[in-house]
Design a protein around this motif. Sequence first.
Motif, PDB file in Angstrom:
ATOM      1  N   ILE A   1      50.735  44.942  47.396  1.00 17.74           N
ATOM      2  CA  ILE A   1      50.194  44.590  47.147  1.00 17.74           C
ATOM      3  C   ILE A   1      49.230  43.028  47.103  1.00 17.74           C
ATOM      4  O   ILE A   1      48.566  42.366  46.681  1.00 17.74           O
ATOM      5  CB  ILE A   1      50.883  43.744  45.743  1.00 17.74           C
ATOM      6  N   GLU A   2      49.507  42.683  48.780  1.00 16.21           N
ATOM      7  CA  GLU A   2      49.425  41.837  49.298  1.00 16.21           C
ATOM      8  C   GLU A   2      48.036  41.831  49.415  1.00 16.21           C
ATOM      9  O   GLU A   2      47.072  40.537  49.301  1.00 16.21           O
ATOM     10  CB  GLU A   2      50.262  41.136  51.030  1.00 16.21           C
ATOM     11  N   GLU A   3      47.372  43.129  49.835  1.00 18.28           N
ATOM     12  CA  GLU A   3      45.797  42.979  49.546  1.00 18.28           C
ATOM     13  C   GLU A   3      45.443  42.502  48.527  1.00 18.28           C
ATOM     14  O   GLU A   3      44.190  42.329  48.368  1.00 18.28           O
ATOM     15  CB  GLU A   3      45.305  44.335  51.187  1.00 18.28           C
ATOM     16  N   LEU A   4      45.689  43.653  47.392  1.00 17.94           N
ATOM     17  CA  LEU A   4      45.250  43.826  46.303  1.00 17.94           C
ATOM     18  C   LEU A   4      45.231  42.212  46.040  1.00 17.94           C
ATOM     19  O   LEU A   4      44.358  41.236  45.488  1.00 17.94           O
ATOM     20  CB  LEU A   4      46.160  44.634  45.717  1.00 17.94           C
ATOM     21  N   SER A   5      45.981  41.299  46.133  1.00 18.50           N
ATOM     22  CA  SER A   5      46.193  39.790  45.432  1.00 18.50           C
ATOM     23  C   SER A   5      44.974  39.312  46.409  1.00 18.50           C
ATOM     24  O   SER A   5      44.937  38.005  45.240  1.00 18.50           O
ATOM     25  CB  SER A   5      47.671  39.101  45.592  1.00 18.50           C
ATOM     26  N   LYS A   6      44.801  39.031  47.250  1.00 17.27           N
ATOM     27  CA  LYS A   6      43.695  38.363  48.326  1.00 17.27           C
ATOM     28  C   LYS A   6      42.477  38.834  47.687  1.00 17.27           C
ATOM     29  O   LYS A   6      41.505  38.265  48.085  1.00 17.27           O
ATOM     30  CB  LYS A   6      43.989  38.536  49.625  1.00 17.27           C
ATOM     31  N   GLU A   7      42.147  40.154  46.964  1.00 18.96           N
ATOM     32  CA  GLU A   7      40.863  40.592  46.955  1.00 18.96           C
ATOM     33  C   GLU A   7      40.723  40.348  45.125  1.00 18.96           C
ATOM     34  O   GLU A   7      39.379  40.180  45.545  1.00 18.96           O
ATOM     35  CB  GLU A   7      41.091  42.088  46.612  1.00 18.96           C
ATOM     36  N   MET A   8      42.092  39.816  44.523  1.00 18.82           N
ATOM     37  CA  MET A   8      41.382  40.309  42.805  1.00 18.82           C
ATOM     38  C   MET A   8      42.038  38.984  42.350  1.00 18.82           C
ATOM     39  O   MET A   8      43.112  38.106  42.688  1.00 18.82           O
ATOM     40  CB  MET A   8      42.368  41.599  42.240  1.00 18.82           C
ATOM     41  N   ALA A   9      41.173  38.553  41.190  1.00 20.70           N
ATOM     42  CA  ALA A   9      41.914  36.994  40.712  1.00 20.70           C
ATOM     43  C   ALA A   9      43.235  38.309  39.381  1.00 20.70           C
ATOM     44  O   ALA A   9      43.077  39.465  39.409  1.00 20.70           O
ATOM     45  CB  ALA A   9      41.513  36.838  39.605  1.00 20.70           C
ATOM     46  N   LEU A  10      43.901  37.134  39.084  1.00 19.79           N
ATOM     47  CA  LEU A  10      45.372  38.431  37.948  1.00 19.79           C
ATOM     48  C   LEU A  10      44.883  39.484  37.646  1.00 19.79           C
ATOM     49  O   LEU A  10      45.345  40.407  37.007  1.00 19.79           O
ATOM     50  CB  LEU A  10      46.319  37.226  37.497  1.00 19.79           C
ATOM     51  N   ASP A  11      43.568  38.710  36.558  1.00 20.89           N
ATOM     52  CA  ASP A  11      43.001  39.175  35.418  1.00 20.89           C
ATOM     53  C   ASP A  11      42.388  40.826  35.732  1.00 20.89           C
ATOM     54  O   ASP A  11      42.507  42.041  34.701  1.00 20.89           O
ATOM     55  CB  ASP A  11      42.138  38.132  34.534  1.00 20.89           C
ATOM     56  N   GLU A  12      41.879  40.423  36.708  1.00 19.40           N
ATOM     57  CA  GLU A  12      40.801  41.744  37.176  1.00 19.40           C
ATOM     58  C   GLU A  12      42.386  42.659  37.604  1.00 19.40           C
ATOM     59  O   GLU A  12      42.053  44.084  37.755  1.00 19.40           O
ATOM     60  CB  GLU A  12      40.239  41.166  38.474  1.00 19.40           C
ATOM     61  N   PHE A  13      43.104  42.277  38.247  1.00 19.31           N
ATOM     62  CA  PHE A  13      44.005  43.245  38.542  1.00 19.31           C
ATOM     63  C   PHE A  13      44.463  44.018  37.803  1.00 19.31           C
ATOM     64  O   PHE A  13      45.112  45.097  37.929  1.00 19.31           O
ATOM     65  CB  PHE A  13      45.844  42.193  39.939  1.00 19.31           C
TER      66      PHE A  13
ATOM     67  N   VAL B   1      45.491  48.134  37.616  1.00 17.96           N
ATOM     68  CA  VAL B   1      47.112  48.622  36.979  1.00 17.96           C
ATOM     69  C   VAL B   1      46.451  49.632  35.681  1.00 17.96           C
ATOM     70  O   VAL B   1      46.953  50.644  35.392  1.00 17.96           O
ATOM     71  CB  VAL B   1      47.344  48.283  36.771  1.00 17.96           C
ATOM     72  N   ASP B   2      46.035  48.764  34.683  1.00 21.39           N
ATOM     73  CA  ASP B   2      45.644  49.596  33.612  1.00 21.39           C
ATOM     74  C   ASP B   2      44.707  50.917  33.590  1.00 21.39           C
ATOM     75  O   ASP B   2      45.043  51.911  33.449  1.00 21.39           O
ATOM     76  CB  ASP B   2      45.171  48.936  32.417  1.00 21.39           C
ATOM     77  N   ASP B   3      43.577  50.437  34.828  1.00 20.12           N
ATOM     78  CA  ASP B   3      43.204  51.509  34.274  1.00 20.12           C
ATOM     79  C   ASP B   3      43.407  52.932  34.913  1.00 20.12           C
ATOM     80  O   ASP B   3      43.259  53.898  35.177  1.00 20.12           O
ATOM     81  CB  ASP B   3      41.693  51.057  34.919  1.00 20.12           C
ATOM     82  N   GLU B   4      44.182  52.640  36.094  1.00 18.85           N
ATOM     83  CA  GLU B   4      44.887  53.499  37.192  1.00 18.85           C
ATOM     84  C   GLU B   4      46.032  53.867  36.396  1.00 18.85           C
ATOM     85  O   GLU B   4      46.222  54.684  37.190  1.00 18.85           O
ATOM     86  CB  GLU B   4      45.065  52.410  38.992  1.00 18.85           C
TER      87      GLU B   4
END
Length: 162
Positions: free
Chosen positions: A4-16, A20-23
């Motif tokens: 989650i730390e890596e993902l939160s640095k790469e993505m904005a909340l809406d992208e995240f 997670v919806d797509d996956e």
Amino acid sequence: MKSIEELSKEMALDEFLKYVDDETLCPNNLGLTDDTVNCDDGDTLEICHNCWNTALKGIEFKNNSLELFQKKALPTLIKLQKAEEKYKKLNEDRKKLKDKLKEEMDRYNINKWENDEFSITYIAATERSKLDTKEIKEKFPDVFNICSHLSPVAESIRFKVK
């Protein structure tokens, strides 16, 4: 899978959340505490989103506000640019027409004229007294503080066509 730390640095909340919806991921897939009391194993998107909102409290995501603004505002900016160009042209035309009327008023020595549709008043050139507040503030700060007051200024934007 990334943390989650890596993902939160790469993505904005809406992208995240889209990711997670797509996956079809649950918070526990990323080591987060979820709302298992109300979990329906992904059957209802709304319940999943509530679960994610609970699990993501305190986690900061990449800020993509500038990117979103640029994307969303570009059509408006282009329209505003065209409107500014039209405004500038209309303003120039308006000034030329007023100058022409002033010349005619001068020629016929008319100071005021009106009918049911128009009213024209000639205003002679004059001088106006202005105070240099910067100079007063530097030289006489006490006077400046006594005589000055704050007045509200509405919010606005400044837009320039280059």
